[in-house]
Write an enzyme that holds these catalytic residues in place. Structure first.
Site, PDB file in Angstrom:
ATOM      1  N   ASP A  58      -0.283  -1.350  -7.424  1.00  0.00           N
ATOM      2  CA  ASP A  58       0.842  -0.657  -6.785  1.00  0.00           C
ATOM      3  C   ASP A  58       0.608  -0.627  -5.271  1.00  0.00           C
ATOM      4  O   ASP A  58       0.204   0.399  -4.720  1.00  0.00           O
ATOM      5  CB  ASP A  58       0.977   0.757  -7.351  1.00  0.00           C
ATOM      6  CG  ASP A  58       2.203   1.471  -6.796  1.00  0.00           C
ATOM      7  OD1 ASP A  58       2.926   0.880  -5.982  1.00  0.00           O
ATOM      8  OD2 ASP A  58       2.428   2.630  -7.189  1.00  0.00           O
ATOM      9  N   LYS A  60       3.156  -1.651  -3.334  1.00  0.00           N
ATOM     10  CA  LYS A  60       4.531  -1.594  -2.794  1.00  0.00           C
ATOM     11  C   LYS A  60       4.668  -2.560  -1.614  1.00  0.00           C
ATOM     12  O   LYS A  60       5.033  -2.188  -0.498  1.00  0.00           O
ATOM     13  CB  LYS A  60       4.918  -0.177  -2.396  1.00  0.00           C
ATOM     14  CG  LYS A  60       4.946   0.760  -3.586  1.00  0.00           C
ATOM     15  CD  LYS A  60       5.537   2.103  -3.239  1.00  0.00           C
ATOM     16  CE  LYS A  60       5.547   3.014  -4.444  1.00  0.00           C
ATOM     17  NZ  LYS A  60       4.201   3.447  -4.888  1.00  0.00           N
ATOM     18  N   ASP A  63       6.611  -6.995   3.086  1.00  0.00           N
ATOM     19  CA  ASP A  63       6.417  -7.786   4.300  1.00  0.00           C
ATOM     20  C   ASP A  63       7.260  -9.060   4.243  1.00  0.00           C
ATOM     21  O   ASP A  63       8.090  -9.232   3.349  1.00  0.00           O
ATOM     22  CB  ASP A  63       4.919  -8.086   4.455  1.00  0.00           C
ATOM     23  CG  ASP A  63       4.476  -8.058   5.909  1.00  0.00           C
ATOM     24  OD1 ASP A  63       5.135  -8.721   6.741  1.00  0.00           O
ATOM     25  OD2 ASP A  63       3.471  -7.388   6.205  1.00  0.00           O
TER      26      ASP A  63
HETATM   27  P1  XMP Z   1       2.034  11.283 -10.276  1.00  0.00           P
HETATM   28  O1  XMP Z   1       0.712  11.884  -9.913  1.00  0.00           O
HETATM   29  O2  XMP Z   1       3.173  11.856  -9.503  1.00  0.00           O
HETATM   30  O3  XMP Z   1       1.866   9.757  -9.819  1.00  0.00           O
HETATM   31  O4  XMP Z   1       2.288  11.236 -11.749  1.00  0.00           O
HETATM   32  C1  XMP Z   1       2.926   8.844  -9.771  1.00  0.00           C
HETATM   33  C2  XMP Z   1       2.396   7.524  -9.370  1.00  0.00           C
HETATM   34  O5  XMP Z   1       3.463   6.617  -9.232  1.00  0.00           O
HETATM   35  C3  XMP Z   1       3.605   6.246  -7.862  1.00  0.00           C
HETATM   36  N1  XMP Z   1       5.002   6.430  -7.589  1.00  0.00           N
HETATM   37  C4  XMP Z   1       5.848   5.468  -7.398  1.00  0.00           C
HETATM   38  N2  XMP Z   1       5.661   4.165  -7.393  1.00  0.00           N
HETATM   39  N3  XMP Z   1       7.967   3.889  -7.023  1.00  0.00           N
HETATM   40  C5  XMP Z   1       6.722   3.378  -7.184  1.00  0.00           C
HETATM   41  O6  XMP Z   1       6.570   2.147  -7.149  1.00  0.00           O
HETATM   42  C6  XMP Z   1       8.198   5.198  -7.038  1.00  0.00           C
HETATM   43  O7  XMP Z   1       9.314   5.665  -6.925  1.00  0.00           O
HETATM   44  C7  XMP Z   1       7.087   6.014  -7.221  1.00  0.00           C
HETATM   45  N4  XMP Z   1       6.973   7.341  -7.309  1.00  0.00           N
HETATM   46  C8  XMP Z   1       5.668   7.553  -7.548  1.00  0.00           C
HETATM   47  C9  XMP Z   1       2.753   7.146  -7.036  1.00  0.00           C
HETATM   48  O8  XMP Z   1       2.243   6.468  -5.910  1.00  0.00           O
HETATM   49  C10 XMP Z   1       1.686   7.495  -8.026  1.00  0.00           C
HETATM   50  O9  XMP Z   1       0.718   6.461  -8.105  1.00  0.00           O
END
Ligand code: XMP
Length: 211
Positions: A58, A60, A63
């Protein structure tokens, strides 16, 4: 099939291995990103791969196409099975990640709409729907959509059809596994598992929502 994906955002190798050991039997894959990789180094991917679960990177990625490709190539060489890229950068950048992933036998997921409240300021609504449509055209394996907004997941599902939806936001951010599990392909859960008093028990409880 709805998978349980652990977001392993701990900061050290020791914590990561300890939590993975406790929870792996209840998981379908593990997602790691900047918190762990910056804390423990990219080699943590190889160590976690030994648990036999697919690993999702992850980062994200957001670039230009060439840089996206270079990042994606590193990711798959390190032992990951999938990469998450941002979609707002446009179809050429996304295609670059998708191609690098598929060349390596891996998958690429595109962030369509994020799960936190601030996501509503720029990248929700029509823009998220356009990104989801583009992800399909770019041959991505699926999108990331917010478990915190089941109505939006339903809308994005109409656009992407049978492509996969992986959803963060369950637990700590307020999303409900029970409400969302049957709409998606992967529940991403972080703090509610790795910060739980008993991570193995928490993972087991979330795994009951697997379909
Ligand atoms: P929690 O601790 O909130 O962690 O259960 C959530 C995990 O997911 C990631 N995260 C996202 N990743 N789009 C993403 O690609 C999103 O909208 C998003 N929201 C949360 C966050 O970084 C963590 O690893």
């Amino acid at each position: 099939m709805t998978d349980l994906i652990l977001a392993l955002d701990v900061l050290t190798r020791e914590e990561a291995i300890e939590i993975a050991e406790k929870t792996a039997p209840c998981l379908d894959s593990i997602k790691i990103g900047y918190p762990l990789v910056l804390g423990a180094g990219l080699s943590i991917a190889g160590e976690l791969a030994e648990f036999g679960l697919p690993l999702i990177a992850d980062f994200k990625v957001a670039d230009i196409p060439n840089t996206n490709r270079l990042i994606a190539e590193h990711v798959f060489e390190a032992g990951f099975s999938a990469i998450i890229t941002q979609g707002f950068t446009g179809s050429d950048s996304v295609t670059s990640c998708v191609e690098a992933a598929h060349d390596a036998g891996g998958e690429c997921y595109v962030v369509a709409e994020m799960s936190h409240p601030g996501a509503l300021e720029f990248l929700s609504g029509e823009n998220a729907e356009k990104i989801a449509g583009m992800a399909v055209k770019c041959n991505a394996d699926g999108i990331i959509a917010p478990a915190t907004r089941p109505d939006r997941v339903r809308k994005l599902r109409e656009i992407i059809g049978s492509k996969k939806i992986l959803s963060p936001g369950i637990g700590a951010q307020g999303g409900s596994a029970k409400d969302i599990a049957n709409m998606i392909d992967g529940m991403i859960v972080g703090r509610s598992i790795y910060q739980a008093e008993d991570p193995a028990k928490a993972a087991r409880e979330y795994s009951e929502f697997r379909r």
